[in-house]
Write a protein that holds these residues in place. Structure first.
Motif, PDB file in Angstrom:
ATOM      1  N   LEU A  72     -28.628  -5.226  34.282  1.00  0.00           N
ATOM      2  CA  LEU A  72     -27.786  -4.145  33.769  1.00  0.00           C
ATOM      3  C   LEU A  72     -26.635  -4.693  32.936  1.00  0.00           C
ATOM      4  O   LEU A  72     -26.286  -4.126  31.896  1.00  0.00           O
ATOM      5  N   LYS A  73     -26.055  -5.827  33.368  1.00  0.00           N
ATOM      6  CA  LYS A  73     -24.986  -6.444  32.586  1.00  0.00           C
ATOM      7  C   LYS A  73     -25.528  -7.002  31.277  1.00  0.00           C
ATOM      8  O   LYS A  73     -24.866  -6.922  30.231  1.00  0.00           O
ATOM      9  N   GLY A  74     -26.738  -7.563  31.326  1.00  0.00           N
ATOM     10  CA  GLY A  74     -27.337  -8.062  30.098  1.00  0.00           C
ATOM     11  C   GLY A  74     -27.613  -6.949  29.107  1.00  0.00           C
ATOM     12  O   GLY A  74     -27.368  -7.092  27.909  1.00  0.00           O
ATOM     13  N   ILE A  75     -28.117  -5.814  29.606  1.00  0.00           N
ATOM     14  CA  ILE A  75     -28.363  -4.654  28.739  1.00  0.00           C
ATOM     15  C   ILE A  75     -27.049  -4.143  28.162  1.00  0.00           C
ATOM     16  O   ILE A  75     -26.962  -3.801  26.972  1.00  0.00           O
ATOM     17  N   LYS A  76     -26.008  -4.101  28.993  1.00  0.00           N
ATOM     18  CA  LYS A  76     -24.695  -3.638  28.528  1.00  0.00           C
ATOM     19  C   LYS A  76     -24.154  -4.546  27.422  1.00  0.00           C
ATOM     20  O   LYS A  76     -23.665  -4.068  26.394  1.00  0.00           O
ATOM     21  N   ASN A  77     -24.234  -5.868  27.624  1.00  0.00           N
ATOM     22  CA  ASN A  77     -23.747  -6.811  26.616  1.00  0.00           C
ATOM     23  C   ASN A  77     -24.534  -6.682  25.315  1.00  0.00           C
ATOM     24  O   ASN A  77     -23.963  -6.699  24.214  1.00  0.00           O
ATOM     25  N   SER A  78     -25.860  -6.553  25.417  1.00  0.00           N
ATOM     26  CA  SER A  78     -26.683  -6.403  24.215  1.00  0.00           C
ATOM     27  C   SER A  78     -26.373  -5.100  23.488  1.00  0.00           C
ATOM     28  O   SER A  78     -26.345  -5.062  22.250  1.00  0.00           O
ATOM     29  N   MET A  79     -26.122  -4.036  24.259  1.00  0.00           N
ATOM     30  CA  MET A  79     -25.803  -2.753  23.638  1.00  0.00           C
ATOM     31  C   MET A  79     -24.453  -2.803  22.933  1.00  0.00           C
ATOM     32  O   MET A  79     -24.290  -2.223  21.857  1.00  0.00           O
ATOM     33  N   ILE A  80     -23.477  -3.485  23.532  1.00  0.00           N
ATOM     34  CA  ILE A  80     -22.159  -3.620  22.889  1.00  0.00           C
ATOM     35  C   ILE A  80     -22.309  -4.309  21.538  1.00  0.00           C
ATOM     36  O   ILE A  80     -21.760  -3.868  20.521  1.00  0.00           O
ATOM     37  N   ILE A  81     -23.068  -5.406  21.515  1.00  0.00           N
ATOM     38  CA  ILE A  81     -23.277  -6.140  20.275  1.00  0.00           C
ATOM     39  C   ILE A  81     -24.034  -5.283  19.259  1.00  0.00           C
ATOM     40  O   ILE A  81     -23.631  -5.166  18.097  1.00  0.00           O
ATOM     41  N   ALA A  82     -25.131  -4.659  19.705  1.00  0.00           N
ATOM     42  CA  ALA A  82     -25.986  -3.904  18.785  1.00  0.00           C
ATOM     43  C   ALA A  82     -25.260  -2.704  18.182  1.00  0.00           C
ATOM     44  O   ALA A  82     -25.289  -2.496  16.963  1.00  0.00           O
ATOM     45  N   GLY A 209     -33.586  -7.023  15.677  1.00  0.00           N
ATOM     46  CA  GLY A 209     -33.100  -8.377  15.466  1.00  0.00           C
ATOM     47  C   GLY A 209     -31.995  -8.756  16.429  1.00  0.00           C
ATOM     48  O   GLY A 209     -31.983  -9.865  16.983  1.00  0.00           O
ATOM     49  N   ILE A 210     -31.058  -7.832  16.647  1.00  0.00           N
ATOM     50  CA  ILE A 210     -29.934  -8.104  17.552  1.00  0.00           C
ATOM     51  C   ILE A 210     -30.408  -8.124  18.998  1.00  0.00           C
ATOM     52  O   ILE A 210     -30.040  -9.007  19.774  1.00  0.00           O
ATOM     53  N   TRP A 211     -31.226  -7.154  19.359  1.00  0.00           N
ATOM     54  CA  TRP A 211     -31.678  -7.049  20.752  1.00  0.00           C
ATOM     55  C   TRP A 211     -32.546  -8.236  21.155  1.00  0.00           C
ATOM     56  O   TRP A 211     -32.460  -8.728  22.281  1.00  0.00           O
ATOM     57  N   ASN A 212     -33.369  -8.717  20.228  1.00  0.00           N
ATOM     58  CA  ASN A 212     -34.276  -9.827  20.535  1.00  0.00           C
ATOM     59  C   ASN A 212     -33.665 -11.194  20.239  1.00  0.00           C
ATOM     60  O   ASN A 212     -34.353 -12.215  20.417  1.00  0.00           O
ATOM     61  N   ASP A 213     -32.418 -11.216  19.784  1.00  0.00           N
ATOM     62  CA  ASP A 213     -31.782 -12.498  19.464  1.00  0.00           C
ATOM     63  C   ASP A 213     -31.642 -13.343  20.725  1.00  0.00           C
ATOM     64  O   ASP A 213     -31.067 -12.917  21.727  1.00  0.00           O
ATOM     65  N   PHE A 214     -32.180 -14.539  20.640  1.00  0.00           N
ATOM     66  CA  PHE A 214     -32.126 -15.462  21.778  1.00  0.00           C
ATOM     67  C   PHE A 214     -31.308 -16.703  21.437  1.00  0.00           C
ATOM     68  O   PHE A 214     -30.569 -17.225  22.265  1.00  0.00           O
ATOM     69  N   PHE A 215     -31.422 -17.143  20.200  1.00  0.00           N
ATOM     70  CA  PHE A 215     -30.799 -18.394  19.777  1.00  0.00           C
ATOM     71  C   PHE A 215     -29.271 -18.324  19.874  1.00  0.00           C
ATOM     72  O   PHE A 215     -28.624 -19.208  20.450  1.00  0.00           O
ATOM     73  N   GLY A 216     -28.679 -17.254  19.293  1.00  0.00           N
ATOM     74  CA  GLY A 216     -27.217 -17.130  19.287  1.00  0.00           C
ATOM     75  C   GLY A 216     -26.603 -17.084  20.672  1.00  0.00           C
ATOM     76  O   GLY A 216     -25.678 -17.862  20.985  1.00  0.00           O
ATOM     77  N   PRO A 217     -27.061 -16.198  21.554  1.00  0.00           N
ATOM     78  CA  PRO A 217     -26.475 -16.135  22.903  1.00  0.00           C
ATOM     79  C   PRO A 217     -26.601 -17.437  23.677  1.00  0.00           C
ATOM     80  O   PRO A 217     -25.680 -17.805  24.422  1.00  0.00           O
ATOM     81  N   ILE A 218     -27.726 -18.146  23.513  1.00  0.00           N
ATOM     82  CA  ILE A 218     -27.898 -19.407  24.239  1.00  0.00           C
ATOM     83  C   ILE A 218     -26.879 -20.445  23.769  1.00  0.00           C
ATOM     84  O   ILE A 218     -26.386 -21.266  24.547  1.00  0.00           O
ATOM     85  N   GLN A 230     -31.866 -10.871  26.556  1.00  0.00           N
ATOM     86  CA  GLN A 230     -32.900 -11.868  26.269  1.00  0.00           C
ATOM     87  C   GLN A 230     -32.555 -13.221  26.877  1.00  0.00           C
ATOM     88  O   GLN A 230     -33.444 -13.930  27.365  1.00  0.00           O
ATOM     89  N   ALA A 231     -31.280 -13.603  26.838  1.00  0.00           N
ATOM     90  CA  ALA A 231     -30.867 -14.865  27.446  1.00  0.00           C
ATOM     91  C   ALA A 231     -31.047 -14.818  28.962  1.00  0.00           C
ATOM     92  O   ALA A 231     -31.475 -15.804  29.580  1.00  0.00           O
ATOM     93  N   MET A 232     -30.749 -13.669  29.561  1.00  0.00           N
ATOM     94  CA  MET A 232     -30.944 -13.515  31.007  1.00  0.00           C
ATOM     95  C   MET A 232     -32.412 -13.627  31.378  1.00  0.00           C
ATOM     96  O   MET A 232     -32.770 -14.281  32.361  1.00  0.00           O
TER      97      MET A 232
END
Length: 282
Positions: A72-82, A209-218, A230-232
């Motif tokens: 849920l926190k990962g979804i929240k963080n991704s939604m904030i960014i997106a 693109g934002i939701w599936n971004d893995f490289f940047g968050p890592i 995605q990182a989670m």
């Protein structure tokens, strides 16, 4: 003669329908396998012959995954960014596209080609300088490196919207000028409503693109609570793949896919329309 032509057309349509149907089945196969695997017990995942319809159907993995990782926190963080990047990035990109498409100013074509040229620069070239700069200003381990660059828009989105706006008649712009409409009024009242299909398609692409971004968050985020979905899931996969709990991994992956599927279903008519029109306008 007309009967022969009609018969040939029907045969061609049938062949195309069969080919496209086989392509659709091939593309949907991985999704169906993910759903099937997420509803199986672990011992049936690699059963030969494959068990396409789980027996028994197990729903517990979908509840278990929420307990094992803070999705849920990962979804929240991704939604904030997106939401932030799409809102401001789309506004800036569409405004620039309107300017490059309909306005006249010095060196317009040269500036546009320069912007397109930046798309040729590999991300790896700017990765280290960008990382050093963000670290020095205290943005490391925050969401800011994933948000701020996207606020200024995207050259790819600018290019697509400009091509779409080129197909909107200039007579509408001239008529609005005669009526005393400002340039921003023309942008907001004429160009944006007429560009809804293209905007909707770009919203979907940007969100994916934002939701599936893995490289940047890592790279920029270390704290588990600040990671995107995605990182989670990546950390989750590395932990449970060694335990061969593939149903659990598939359940987590499907949960992460749900927002994209929902967004596409909502905007699918605009999406298809934009691709159809952009293929003949330019």
């Amino acid at each position: 003669m007309n009967v022969i032509v009609k018969r040939k057309t029907n045969i061609v349509n049938i062949i195309l329908f069969v080919i496209l149907s086989l392509g659709a089945i091939t593309m949907i196969f991985p999704l169906f396998w993910m759903i099937s695997t997420s509803l199986k017990e672990s011992q049936y995942v690699f059963k030969i012959p494959p068990q396409w319809i789980p027996n028994p159907i197990v729903w517990s993995k979908y509840t278990e995954v929420w307990k094992l990782t803070p999705l849920l926190k990962g979804i929240k963080n991704s939604m904030i960014i997106a939401v932030t990047v799409i809102t401001f990035g789309m506004f800036n990109s569409s405004l620039a596209a309107f300017a490059f498409s309909k306005l006249k100013f010095p060196y317009k074509n040269q500036l546009f080609l320069t912007l397109l040229g930046t798309m040729m620069i590999p991300y790896a070239v700017i990765l280290i300088p960008q990382f050093v700069a963000f670290s020095k200003i205290g943005w490391f381990d925050t969401l800011l490196p994933l948000i701020v660059p996207g606020l200024f828009g995207s050259v790819g989105v600018l290019f697509f919207l400009r091509q779409y706006m080129n197909g909107i008649p200039n007579e509408l712009i001239e008529a609005a000028k005669i009526d005393g409409c400002s340039y921003f009024g023309i942008y907001a009242r004429i160009m944006m409503p007429l560009s809804k299909p293209a905007l909707s398609a770009q919203v979907i692409f940007m969100f994916m693109g934002i939701w599936n971004d893995f490289f940047g968050p890592i790279i920029y985020i270390n704290t588990p609570e600040k990671m995107t979905i995605q990182a989670m899931i990546s950390n989750f996969n590395s932990l449970y793949q060694s335990q061969t709990d593939f149903p659990l991994i598939m359940a987590a992956s499907l949960i992460s896919m749900a927002p994209i599927l929902i967004l596409f279903i909502i905007f699918q008519n605009y999406f298809v329309e934009s691709l159809a029109i952009s293929g003949i306008k330019g």
